[in-house]
Enzyme design. Structure first.
Site, PDB file in Angstrom:
ATOM      1  N   SER A   1       0.805  -1.223   0.000  1.00 33.86           N
ATOM      2  CA  SER A   1       0.000   0.000   0.000  1.00 33.86           C
ATOM      3  C   SER A   1       0.837   1.271   0.000  1.00 33.86           C
ATOM      4  O   SER A   1       0.486   2.259  -0.657  1.00 33.86           O
ATOM      5  CB  SER A   1      -0.937   0.013   1.205  1.00 33.86           C
ATOM      6  OG  SER A   1      -1.780  -1.114   1.192  1.00 33.86           O
TER       7      SER A   1
ATOM      8  N   HIS B   1       0.661   4.958   4.275  1.00 34.64           N
ATOM      9  CA  HIS B   1      -0.175   5.502   3.208  1.00 34.64           C
ATOM     10  C   HIS B   1       0.118   6.983   2.984  1.00 34.64           C
ATOM     11  O   HIS B   1       0.344   7.418   1.847  1.00 34.64           O
ATOM     12  CB  HIS B   1      -1.656   5.318   3.565  1.00 34.64           C
ATOM     13  CG  HIS B   1      -2.139   3.913   3.415  1.00 34.64           C
ATOM     14  ND1 HIS B   1      -3.483   3.599   3.342  1.00 34.64           N
ATOM     15  CD2 HIS B   1      -1.480   2.737   3.332  1.00 34.64           C
ATOM     16  CE1 HIS B   1      -3.620   2.298   3.219  1.00 34.64           C
ATOM     17  NE2 HIS B   1      -2.419   1.749   3.219  1.00 34.64           N
TER      18      HIS B   1
END
Length: 198
Positions: free
Chosen positions: A127, A178
């Site tokens: 991610s 993220h």
């Protein structure tokens, strides 16, 4: 730009780095399904682990990019890579795309180490690198409009906004990876993009 119409063989030929990334993470996930003590030990030795990084195990800044916790995790990340990474591989070229992908993943994992000070913290997943790709796209949308049309620009902004919202809604998400992946991608984008007119 993000519509995939290639058949399997054409996709592999056009996007060899994207194909390799997905294959590596699927292969590793399948290996770790084997109920063998050796696989458990190997996974533990390469998972993202702040305590290991603190002890000089630098590879833990790279290997977690290719590891996933469960089927849903690897499916979502693999589909995201297949949909959104090919355009960047074509735009940047194979070597620069791979360098950018790894760099944003490492930035995300470094941020995880320095910001989350808990040495027992563990994490896996692509991610951070995927958000890094969206960070590069965001830079393109804002500063390199010559590389992207308005409809794809709107799509990027929408998906990135949804991704950030979901980051804070879902549980068991490495929020730091993220956010810093996306910021890192935007910051390093000029290093990998060709200058206008070249």
């Amino acid at each position: 730009m993000f519509t995939r119409s290639e058949d399997f063989r054409t996709f592999i030929r056009l996007y060899p780095v994207v194909t390799a990334i997905v294959c590596i993470q699927v292969l590793l996930w399948l290996l770790f399904l084997l109920p063998l003590p050796e696989m458990t030990f190997f996974f533990a030795s390469i998972v993202g682990y702040n305590g290991g990084v603190a002890n000089g195990e630098w590879w833990r800044l790279i290997t977690p990019i290719f590891l996933h916790a469960n089927f849903a995790h690897i499916l979502f990340n693999s589909v995201s890579i297949i949909l959104f990474a090919p355009a960047l591989e074509r735009m940047l070229g194979k070597a620069r795309f791979l360098s950018a992908y790894l760099a944003t993943g490492i930035i995300a994992n470094l941020a995880t180490f320095f910001v989350i000070e808990d040495l027992s913290y563990t994490h896996v997943g692509a991610s951070g690198a995927i958000f890094g790709l969206f960070g590069i796209y965001l830079y393109i949308v804002v500063f390199r409009k010559d590389l992207i049309d308005s409809s794809n620009s709107q799509l990027i902004i929408t998906i990135l906004a949804i991704g950030i919202v979901m980051t804070f809604i879902n549980t068991n998400i490495n929020i730091i990876a993220h956010i810093f992946g996306a910021v890192g991608g935007a910051l390093i984008a000029p290093l990998f993009l060709k200058r206008p007119g070249r």
